[in-house]
Design a protein around this motif. Structure first.
Motif, short mmCIF file in Angstrom:
data_model
loop_
_atom_site.label_atom_id
_atom_site.label_comp_id
_atom_site.label_asym_id
_atom_site.label_seq_id
_atom_site.Cartn_x
_atom_site.Cartn_y
_atom_site.Cartn_z
N PRO A 99 -6.86 2.93 90.64
CA PRO A 99 -7.97 3.00 91.11
C PRO A 99 -8.39 2.09 92.34
O PRO A 99 -7.74 1.00 92.55
N PHE A 100 -9.19 2.36 93.04
CA PHE A 100 -9.73 1.54 94.33
C PHE A 100 -10.59 0.33 93.88
O PHE A 100 -11.76 0.48 93.46
N GLN A 101 -9.89 -0.91 93.82
CA GLN A 101 -10.53 -1.85 93.29
C GLN A 101 -9.95 -3.12 94.22
O GLN A 101 -8.95 -2.98 94.97
N PRO A 102 -10.66 -4.37 94.08
CA PRO A 102 -10.38 -5.48 95.02
C PRO A 102 -8.86 -5.68 94.51
O PRO A 102 -8.17 -6.20 95.63
N ASP A 103 -8.46 -5.79 93.41
CA ASP A 103 -7.06 -6.09 93.19
C ASP A 103 -5.81 -5.15 93.68
O ASP A 103 -4.63 -5.40 93.72
N THR A 104 -6.31 -3.97 94.05
CA THR A 104 -5.39 -2.85 94.50
C THR A 104 -5.90 -2.55 95.98
O THR A 104 -5.13 -1.61 96.36
N PHE A 105 -6.64 -3.25 96.84
CA PHE A 105 -6.90 -2.98 97.85
C PHE A 105 -6.06 -3.10 98.80
O PHE A 105 -5.48 -2.16 99.89
N ILE A 106 -4.85 -4.14 98.74
CA ILE A 106 -3.68 -4.05 99.51
C ILE A 106 -2.72 -2.87 99.43
O ILE A 106 -2.20 -2.14 100.29
N LEU A 107 -2.68 -2.15 98.14
CA LEU A 107 -1.82 -0.96 97.82
C LEU A 107 -2.36 0.06 98.73
O LEU A 107 -1.94 0.87 99.33
N TRP A 108 -3.90 0.21 98.58
CA TRP A 108 -4.39 1.39 99.26
C TRP A 108 -4.67 1.28 100.69
O TRP A 108 -4.53 2.02 101.50
N GLY A 109 -4.78 -0.06 101.42
CA GLY A 109 -5.22 -0.38 102.64
C GLY A 109 -3.76 -0.50 103.69
O GLY A 109 -3.86 -0.45 104.67
N ALA A 110 -2.74 -0.75 102.83
CA ALA A 110 -1.74 -1.06 103.63
C ALA A 110 -1.11 0.12 104.32
O ALA A 110 -0.98 -0.06 105.62
N PRO A 111 -1.08 1.38 104.14
CA PRO A 111 -0.71 2.57 105.15
C PRO A 111 -1.65 2.64 106.30
O PRO A 111 -1.22 2.65 107.42
N PHE A 112 -2.89 2.23 106.14
CA PHE A 112 -3.92 2.47 106.95
C PHE A 112 -3.68 1.12 108.12
O PHE A 112 -3.79 1.34 109.38
N ALA A 113 -3.34 -0.09 107.36
CA ALA A 113 -3.16 -1.24 108.31
C ALA A 113 -1.77 -0.92 109.00
O ALA A 113 -2.00 -1.30 110.41
N PHE A 114 -0.93 -0.40 108.53
CA PHE A 114 0.38 -0.12 109.13
C PHE A 114 0.23 0.73 110.60
O PHE A 114 0.67 0.50 111.54
N VAL A 115 -0.65 1.85 110.27
CA VAL A 115 -1.10 2.78 111.27
C VAL A 115 -1.55 2.09 112.33
O VAL A 115 -1.40 2.27 113.60
N LEU A 116 -2.79 1.47 112.06
CA LEU A 116 -3.52 0.55 113.21
C LEU A 116 -2.91 -0.59 113.71
O LEU A 116 -2.79 -0.39 115.05
N ILE A 117 -1.87 -1.09 113.10
CA ILE A 117 -0.84 -2.18 113.84
C ILE A 117 0.06 -1.44 114.75
O ILE A 117 0.16 -1.80 115.85
N ALA A 118 0.59 -0.07 114.36
CA ALA A 118 1.44 0.41 115.42
C ALA A 118 0.71 1.19 116.53
O ALA A 118 1.29 0.87 117.56
N ALA A 119 -0.35 1.67 116.29
CA ALA A 119 -1.41 2.10 117.38
C ALA A 119 -1.67 0.93 118.46
O ALA A 119 -1.70 1.10 119.71
N LEU A 120 -2.07 -0.20 117.98
CA LEU A 120 -2.17 -1.35 118.71
C LEU A 120 -0.91 -1.69 119.49
O LEU A 120 -1.17 -1.86 120.58
N CYS A 121 0.30 -1.85 118.67
CA CYS A 121 1.49 -2.24 119.45
C CYS A 121 1.69 -1.26 120.46
O CYS A 121 2.13 -1.65 121.64
N TRP A 122 1.69 0.05 120.34
CA TRP A 122 1.66 1.18 121.36
C TRP A 122 0.88 0.77 122.52
O TRP A 122 1.25 0.99 123.70
N ARG A 123 -0.39 0.52 122.09
CA ARG A 123 -1.48 0.24 123.27
C ARG A 123 -0.91 -0.83 124.27
O ARG A 123 -0.97 -0.95 125.17
N LEU A 124 -0.83 -1.67 123.66
CA LEU A 124 -0.35 -3.16 124.21
C LEU A 124 1.08 -3.24 124.82
O LEU A 124 1.01 -3.72 126.00
N TYR A 125 1.79 -2.63 124.19
CA TYR A 125 3.25 -2.75 124.80
C TYR A 125 3.97 -1.70 125.47
O TYR A 125 4.84 -1.89 126.24
N LEU A 126 3.78 -0.53 124.77
CA LEU A 126 4.40 0.67 125.43
C LEU A 126 3.59 1.51 126.57
O LEU A 126 4.26 2.07 127.40
N ARG A 127 2.43 1.40 126.47
CA ARG A 127 1.39 1.95 127.56
C ARG A 127 2.19 3.03 128.57
O ARG A 127 2.52 2.64 129.59
N PRO A 128 2.64 4.23 127.87
CA PRO A 128 3.32 5.12 128.96
C PRO A 128 2.28 5.49 130.30
O PRO A 128 1.20 5.63 130.15
#
Length: 157
Positions: A99-128
């Protein structure tokens, strides 16, 4: 005598069937309980294997958990009560879909955080397209003359 012993051992090994090594199914429960137990077992994670349900795992602990599920269902517990019992015993980790609870937040939030960090890195460093430098203006006649004079001077550049 040794040939007879060898022949006896060979026959003994041949009679051992690989099918005898497989785990026996829980046939002492009615088919309705068995079907319900398999459904519940698919929703519970093996705490040893961690990536398989208890129905798919061959770990001894998974076999004990399967037996416990069948016993609880045979005693009259509902599938939700069995899942609650297993969660109380092993924690939310035992559920294949925790279930989505405070103790499982990392489990549920990690994929979204990864996508957000990847998009931020792309924006800051790769900017085609933004890394292409503009073509500099050509040298003026005065600058070209100074450059020619510098290149003709003897010495280190």
């Amino acid at each position: 005598m040794s040939r007879l012993f060898f022949l006896f051992c060979l026959i003994a090994i041949q009679t051992l069937s690989p099918a005898n090594a497989q785990e026996k199914t829980e046939s002492d429960f009615p088919p309705a309980i068995e079907a319900e137990a398999r459904t519940v077992g698919k929703s519970l994670r093996c705490v040893v294997c961690q990536n398989q349900s208890i129905e798919d795992s061959s770990a001894p602990l998974a076999a004990d958990m399967r037996q416990l599920v069948r016993e609880r269902l045979a005693a009259g517990d509902t599938p939700e009560e069995v899942r609650a019992f297993m969660t109380d015993r092993y924690g939310n980790f035992v559920l294949m879909k925790p279930p989505f609870q405070p103790d499982t937040f990392i489990l549920w939030g990690a994929p979204f955080a990864f996508v957000l960090i990847a998009a931020l890195c792309w924006r800051l460093y790769l900017r085609p397209g933004e890394r292409i430098l503009d073509t500099p203006d050509p040298l003026s006649d005065e600058e070209a003359a100074r450059l020619r004079a510098r290149l003709q001077e003897p010495g280190d550049i």
